[in-house]
Design a protein around this motif. Structure first.
Motif, PDB file in Angstrom:
ATOM      1  N   ALA A   1      37.408  35.051  33.930  1.00 61.43           N
ATOM      2  CA  ALA A   1      36.396  35.678  34.110  1.00 61.43           C
ATOM      3  C   ALA A   1      35.253  34.904  35.221  1.00 61.43           C
ATOM      4  O   ALA A   1      34.628  35.400  35.993  1.00 61.43           O
ATOM      5  CB  ALA A   1      35.458  36.016  33.169  1.00 61.43           C
ATOM      6  N   ASP A   2      35.304  33.664  35.149  1.00 58.44           N
ATOM      7  CA  ASP A   2      34.278  32.653  35.827  1.00 58.44           C
ATOM      8  C   ASP A   2      35.118  32.487  37.059  1.00 58.44           C
ATOM      9  O   ASP A   2      34.384  32.621  38.260  1.00 58.44           O
ATOM     10  CB  ASP A   2      34.389  31.563  35.045  1.00 58.44           C
ATOM     11  CG  ASP A   2      33.649  31.307  33.836  1.00 58.44           C
ATOM     12  OD1 ASP A   2      32.733  32.392  33.824  1.00 58.44           O
ATOM     13  OD2 ASP A   2      33.456  30.359  33.006  1.00 58.44           O
ATOM     14  N   LEU A   3      36.458  32.225  37.205  1.00 64.87           N
ATOM     15  CA  LEU A   3      36.983  31.818  38.616  1.00 64.87           C
ATOM     16  C   LEU A   3      37.608  32.975  39.361  1.00 64.87           C
ATOM     17  O   LEU A   3      37.668  32.829  40.523  1.00 64.87           O
ATOM     18  CB  LEU A   3      38.184  30.719  38.094  1.00 64.87           C
ATOM     19  CG  LEU A   3      37.573  29.537  37.522  1.00 64.87           C
ATOM     20  CD1 LEU A   3      38.637  28.494  37.316  1.00 64.87           C
ATOM     21  CD2 LEU A   3      36.513  28.708  38.573  1.00 64.87           C
ATOM     22  N   TYR A   4      38.381  33.931  38.541  1.00 58.45           N
ATOM     23  CA  TYR A   4      39.147  34.983  39.097  1.00 58.45           C
ATOM     24  C   TYR A   4      38.619  36.430  38.966  1.00 58.45           C
ATOM     25  O   TYR A   4      39.439  37.376  39.036  1.00 58.45           O
ATOM     26  CB  TYR A   4      40.493  34.730  38.999  1.00 58.45           C
ATOM     27  CG  TYR A   4      41.187  33.360  38.990  1.00 58.45           C
ATOM     28  CD1 TYR A   4      41.296  33.143  40.602  1.00 58.45           C
ATOM     29  CD2 TYR A   4      41.218  32.404  38.393  1.00 58.45           C
ATOM     30  CE1 TYR A   4      41.654  31.981  40.889  1.00 58.45           C
ATOM     31  CE2 TYR A   4      41.618  31.147  38.837  1.00 58.45           C
ATOM     32  CZ  TYR A   4      41.805  30.954  40.095  1.00 58.45           C
ATOM     33  OH  TYR A   4      42.223  29.722  40.592  1.00 58.45           O
ATOM     34  N   ASP A   5      37.090  36.481  39.077  1.00 57.52           N
ATOM     35  CA  ASP A   5      36.692  37.806  39.206  1.00 57.52           C
ATOM     36  C   ASP A   5      37.025  38.852  38.291  1.00 57.52           C
ATOM     37  O   ASP A   5      37.247  40.080  38.642  1.00 57.52           O
ATOM     38  CB  ASP A   5      36.964  38.285  40.624  1.00 57.52           C
ATOM     39  CG  ASP A   5      36.425  37.324  41.669  1.00 57.52           C
ATOM     40  OD1 ASP A   5      35.503  36.849  41.319  1.00 57.52           O
ATOM     41  OD2 ASP A   5      37.097  37.349  42.900  1.00 57.52           O
ATOM     42  N   LEU A   6      37.278  38.528  37.097  1.00 58.73           N
ATOM     43  CA  LEU A   6      37.841  39.447  35.942  1.00 58.73           C
ATOM     44  C   LEU A   6      36.698  40.623  36.036  1.00 58.73           C
ATOM     45  O   LEU A   6      36.979  41.887  36.137  1.00 58.73           O
ATOM     46  CB  LEU A   6      37.665  38.923  34.691  1.00 58.73           C
ATOM     47  CG  LEU A   6      38.206  39.794  33.494  1.00 58.73           C
ATOM     48  CD1 LEU A   6      39.155  40.233  33.357  1.00 58.73           C
ATOM     49  CD2 LEU A   6      37.855  39.108  32.012  1.00 58.73           C
ATOM     50  N   TYR A   7      35.411  40.257  36.124  1.00 59.99           N
ATOM     51  CA  TYR A   7      34.399  41.429  35.959  1.00 59.99           C
ATOM     52  C   TYR A   7      34.208  42.209  37.447  1.00 59.99           C
ATOM     53  O   TYR A   7      33.409  43.232  37.301  1.00 59.99           O
ATOM     54  CB  TYR A   7      33.065  40.982  35.397  1.00 59.99           C
ATOM     55  CG  TYR A   7      32.953  40.869  33.950  1.00 59.99           C
ATOM     56  CD1 TYR A   7      33.092  41.733  33.025  1.00 59.99           C
ATOM     57  CD2 TYR A   7      33.389  39.560  33.390  1.00 59.99           C
ATOM     58  CE1 TYR A   7      33.263  41.615  31.482  1.00 59.99           C
ATOM     59  CE2 TYR A   7      33.444  39.340  32.149  1.00 59.99           C
ATOM     60  CZ  TYR A   7      33.406  40.142  31.339  1.00 59.99           C
ATOM     61  OH  TYR A   7      33.465  40.051  29.923  1.00 59.99           O
TER      62      TYR A   7
ATOM     63  N   ALA B   1      41.140  41.207  27.784  1.00 63.53           N
ATOM     64  CA  ALA B   1      40.233  40.057  28.140  1.00 63.53           C
ATOM     65  C   ALA B   1      38.878  40.613  27.953  1.00 63.53           C
ATOM     66  O   ALA B   1      37.806  39.739  27.362  1.00 63.53           O
ATOM     67  CB  ALA B   1      40.627  39.553  29.565  1.00 63.53           C
ATOM     68  N   LYS B   2      38.373  41.789  28.706  1.00 60.62           N
ATOM     69  CA  LYS B   2      36.959  42.153  28.529  1.00 60.62           C
ATOM     70  C   LYS B   2      36.610  42.257  27.235  1.00 60.62           C
ATOM     71  O   LYS B   2      35.654  42.075  26.678  1.00 60.62           O
ATOM     72  CB  LYS B   2      36.930  43.434  29.366  1.00 60.62           C
ATOM     73  CG  LYS B   2      37.159  43.079  30.878  1.00 60.62           C
ATOM     74  CD  LYS B   2      36.774  44.166  31.601  1.00 60.62           C
ATOM     75  CE  LYS B   2      36.749  44.413  33.146  1.00 60.62           C
ATOM     76  NZ  LYS B   2      36.441  45.451  33.991  1.00 60.62           N
ATOM     77  N   TYR B   3      37.557  43.112  26.380  1.00 59.25           N
ATOM     78  CA  TYR B   3      37.196  43.125  24.899  1.00 59.25           C
ATOM     79  C   TYR B   3      37.076  42.025  24.038  1.00 59.25           C
ATOM     80  O   TYR B   3      36.073  41.813  23.276  1.00 59.25           O
ATOM     81  CB  TYR B   3      38.432  43.912  24.362  1.00 59.25           C
ATOM     82  CG  TYR B   3      37.879  44.477  22.997  1.00 59.25           C
ATOM     83  CD1 TYR B   3      37.333  45.167  22.326  1.00 59.25           C
ATOM     84  CD2 TYR B   3      39.183  43.955  22.002  1.00 59.25           C
ATOM     85  CE1 TYR B   3      37.098  45.352  21.054  1.00 59.25           C
ATOM     86  CE2 TYR B   3      38.841  44.046  20.540  1.00 59.25           C
ATOM     87  CZ  TYR B   3      37.874  44.846  19.922  1.00 59.25           C
ATOM     88  OH  TYR B   3      37.815  44.922  18.909  1.00 59.25           O
ATOM     89  N   GLU B   4      37.746  40.833  24.585  1.00 59.99           N
ATOM     90  CA  GLU B   4      37.930  39.815  23.683  1.00 59.99           C
ATOM     91  C   GLU B   4      36.558  38.921  24.140  1.00 59.99           C
ATOM     92  O   GLU B   4      35.924  38.386  23.197  1.00 59.99           O
ATOM     93  CB  GLU B   4      38.943  38.976  23.977  1.00 59.99           C
ATOM     94  CG  GLU B   4      40.192  39.311  23.158  1.00 59.99           C
ATOM     95  CD  GLU B   4      40.015  39.333  21.685  1.00 59.99           C
ATOM     96  OE1 GLU B   4      39.534  38.419  21.076  1.00 59.99           O
ATOM     97  OE2 GLU B   4      40.588  40.145  20.928  1.00 59.99           O
ATOM     98  N   LEU B   5      36.304  38.826  25.362  1.00 57.56           N
ATOM     99  CA  LEU B   5      35.189  38.233  25.890  1.00 57.56           C
ATOM    100  C   LEU B   5      33.846  38.880  25.321  1.00 57.56           C
ATOM    101  O   LEU B   5      32.938  38.215  24.787  1.00 57.56           O
ATOM    102  CB  LEU B   5      35.068  38.313  27.411  1.00 57.56           C
ATOM    103  CG  LEU B   5      36.148  37.216  27.951  1.00 57.56           C
ATOM    104  CD1 LEU B   5      35.690  37.407  29.657  1.00 57.56           C
ATOM    105  CD2 LEU B   5      35.434  35.924  27.586  1.00 57.56           C
TER     106      LEU B   5
END
Lengths: 320, 427
Positions: B380-386, B411-415
């Protein structure tokens, strides 16, 4: 509320375009075959022997490593066969069987499997193997020495690049580009026939298996650098067309530099990567000590791949 | 499963379904023997208002306890015959209420009394469980005032006809709905988003600004529209942070109809896509079991087939034919077991197809390496997950057949779970 029927449940998307690693490998093998067949036509049975030995031992090494490391058997994806074929195509037709065996060991085991298999190799396994072979078994990888007992009806019976290095451009002046393009030159058994390589490369490009940006920029990089050298001093440096058609240049541009794991995926990085490969090739050939610079140039650009691939477009929705 | 073309230089390109005059009118599905409705609240044994045996009327608000604001609208007249907990996607706990239908239909009078004057309270109280499942909460949030309502005329996924069909055939109801929304919320800026090829069908008839968007998938995803309008994507507070609220065309039509007739809409348009890819339009009561819907079109479902709510790129696979049609189910798609694509555990070979196909410029090849290793925060921080707008194209083209979209959702769910746990710790 539950019915008797068992339905398959999975997460979206529910479509796939049907591409896969085996298809990619087998299409690359198909694209490389014309050049390999041309080599067999020129050098006869020994060339066929080298290719068969290389492909079979590559598959065997991969199978052995899969077993030893207790990982799923991955020989079916065709990647080992492809590596074997490409390695075989770069060797002289006279290579003894044990050099081929060592070469495929270096490619499959040292180049790929110890890093975790397909997709995890930091360097192109074929290039790494050839580089180690070139340094370790200098005599067996010397085309002039290896092919001395072959009766070849080529216009020159020594490797053009070696002749250039030793005697300057005057020694290769009589070579016609058409002869070079048709593979009528001493060289790797499957990597000297420019025409077949270009046909295979174009096939891969239009199928979208390799990225045209990398090959085109590699060729352009080679051409422009060679042209600059040639313009600066034609008596010391050969003309760019000669550099394009000799050695591993076209093979490197279409089959080595484009290996997907070790090359970038974004547009600008692909151009930088390819161009730098071409520039380094000519630099090593013209002012380095090695006869052919493609191998070390590709190892070098493999190294900068993760770095240049950081140049990428901004993702949408980012404000800062 | 669509095939990759022989010439692979161009990236795959899908077009949304466009509204045509030739589209057939929907087949009305007869009222089933029993319907199942979900109240989106965990089921507790003691419900003060609903029990097995409670009689219900068509259009009645079903709540678990008095003064609850989470409800379902009964689509039939009958008696409650079962109540059970239901575990929905992503661990959501709901209550499933099954109603056995009785012969004659009686309309519940509560809404018609409230329909005299449109207000946000009436909308929230009666229409949030209607077709399209509109969410009215952001409209009432005073901290993030909504300035624009986007009526979403396109379909979010491929193969689906529902939204454009409704938009094309219910222009009066949508106009009435727009008027109700303006009166109830005081928001003047109402935009209708439709694919550009369909624009000429609508402009002039509707009392709102028409905003065309590309008819190429996925440029009609709500997040993509939002980005093209504002140049941004919403932060964790949702779309409200941008002052924009999305409503489906079907919801707006249902609102318009409800206020002009005094009856709540309890039916839903659904596109049924059979195994051969042939599309049928159906109109069924919300809560109708999928089996009844598929039977009407002679679609046979066998063991190991797949039934999907929604389209091929973003839908949800369901596990039983008895599951009911929800208020937000725009399409039901059936896949034969022979064409279900399988995913593998091969590593990424860095072919770059995902990067070239991604409409959001996410570096998918790098992101997936982190997600596979469970390093969601780094992704999410480095590779634009959101920045991912969840179109599914990366999984569609992946040569290694990595379930990329699945990893992204996980990943979005877990975050999200980690974040909410941290918030709870802070309190």
């Amino acid at each position: 509320m539950n019915s008797k029927k068992t339905l398959i449940v999975s997460h979206a998307p529910f479509w796939h375009d049907g591409s896969g690693i085996p298809e990619r490998s087998y299409h690359t093998i198909i694209a490389a075959l014309p050049a390999a067949i041309a080599g067999i036509a020129y050098y006869g049975a020994p060339a066929l022997g080298v290719i068969c030995m290389a492909m079979s031992t590559a598959i065997l090494w991969e199978l052995l490593l899969n077993r030893a490391m207790r990982r799923p058997i991955t020989v079916g994806d065709g990647n080992a066969a492809l590596i074997g074929l490409l390695l075989g195509m770069m060797l002289p037709a006279s290579t003894p069987w044990w050099v081929v065996l060592v070469g495929t060991f270096l490619a499959i085991v040292i180049g790929m499997q110890i890093f975790g298999g397909i997709g995890a190799n930091p360097f192109n396994p074929v290039v790494l193997a050839i580089a180690i072979l070139m340094i370790s078994y200098k005599g067996h990888l010397d085309f002039d020495a290896g092919l001395v007992n072959f009766s070849l009806d080529f216009p020159t019976t020594s490797e053009p690049l070696a002749a250039l290095k030793a005697f300057g451009p005057a020694a290769v002046e009589h070579l016609h580009p058409l002869d070079l393009l048709m593979g009528r030159q001493v060289g790797g058994l499957g990597s000297a026939n420019g025409l077949a390589l270009v046909i295979g490369g174009i096939y891969l490009m239009i199928r979208g298996i390799i990225r045209w940006e990398v090959c085109v920029s590699f060729i352009v990089g080679t051409y422009i650098t060679a042209m600059l050298f040639n313009m600066a001093d034609p008596s010391r440096f050969a003309d760019p067309v000669f550099h394009l058609l000799t050695g591993y240049t076209l093979f490197g541009a279409f089959f080595l530099a484009t290996e997907s794991t070790t090359s970038p995926v974004n547009f600008v990085p692909m151009l930088i990567y390819g161009t730098l490969g071409g520039v380094m090739t000519v630099l090593i050939r013209n002012i380095g000590i090695y006869v052919d610079g493609v191998i070390f140039a590709i190892l070098l650009i493999n190294l900068i791949n993760p770095l240049v691939d950081k140049i990428r477009p901004k993702a949408i929705g980012k404000v800062a | 499963m669509r095939k990759r073309s022989f010439f692979g230089l161009s990236t795959p390109c899908f077009k949304y379904e466009l509204a045509t005059d030739a589209s057939a009118s929907p087949v009305a599905i007869p009222a089933p023997e029993q319907v199942t409705l979900y109240i989106k609240k965990p089921f507790k044994q003691a419900s003060s208002t609903l029990k097995v045996g409670t009689p219900v009327q068509t259009g009645q608000r079903l709540v678990l306890n008095e003064n609850d604001d989470v409800y379902a609208i009964s689509s039939v007249t009958g008696t409650v015959c079962a109540m059970a907990p239901f575990l929905a996607d992503y661990g959501n706990a709901w209550t499933a209420v099954t109603i056995k239908t009785e012969g004659n239909e009686v309309i519940d009078p509560e809404f018609s009394a409230a329909a005299e004057a449109p207000s946000l309270e009436t909308l929230t109280r009666f229409l949030a469980a209607g077709p399209g499942e509109p969410d009215f909460a952001p409209l009432m949030d005073e901290r993030n005032p909504v300035s624009t309502i986007i009526i979403y005329g396109g379909n979010a996924d491929l193969l689906i006809d529902t939204s454009l069909y409704v938009l094309k055939n219910n222009i009066e109801a949508i106009n009435a709905g727009i008027e109700v929304l303006r009166k109830a919320t005081g928001i003047e800026e109402i935009v209708i988003a439709v694919p550009e090829e369909s624009v000429q069908n609508y402009s002039g008839h509707l009392d709102a600004r028409i905003q065309p968007f590309s008819s190429q998938y996925p440029y009609a995803q709500p997040l993509m529209i939002l980005n093209s309008l504002t140049g941004r994507l919403p932060d964790e507070t949702g779309m409200a942070s941008l002052g924009i609220h999305f409503l489906r065309a079907e919801s707006v039509a249902a609102i318009g109809k409800a206020f002009s007739t005094g009856c709540l809409t309890i039916e839903k348009n659904v596109t049924v896509i059979d195994k051969q890819g042939v599309k049928h339009m159906a109109r069924a009561k919300i809560g109708t079991p999928v089996a009844a819907l598929l039977k009407a079109f002679g679609v046979e479902v066998n063991d190991q087939d797949k039934i999907i709510f929604g389209g091929p790129m973003t839908g949800n696979a369901i596990y039983s034919e008895d599951l009911p049609l929800g208020p937000d189910t725009d399409a039901v798609m059936v896949q034969d077991k022979s064409i279900i694509p399988l995913y593998s555990d091969y590593p990424c070979i860095n072919c770059g197809d995902c990067v070239r196909v991604c409409p959001a410029n996410v570096p998918v090849n790098l992101l997936i390496r982190f997600l596979e290793a469970g390093q969601y925060a780094e992704g999410a921080d480095l590779y634009d997950l959101y920045a991912c707008i969840e179109c599914g194209l990366c999984s569609y083209v992946c040569v290694s057949r990595i379930p990329i979209f699945q990893y992204i959702k996980l990943a979005k769910y877990e975050l999200g779970r980690t974040l909410s746990a941290e918030e709870m710790n802070e309190q």
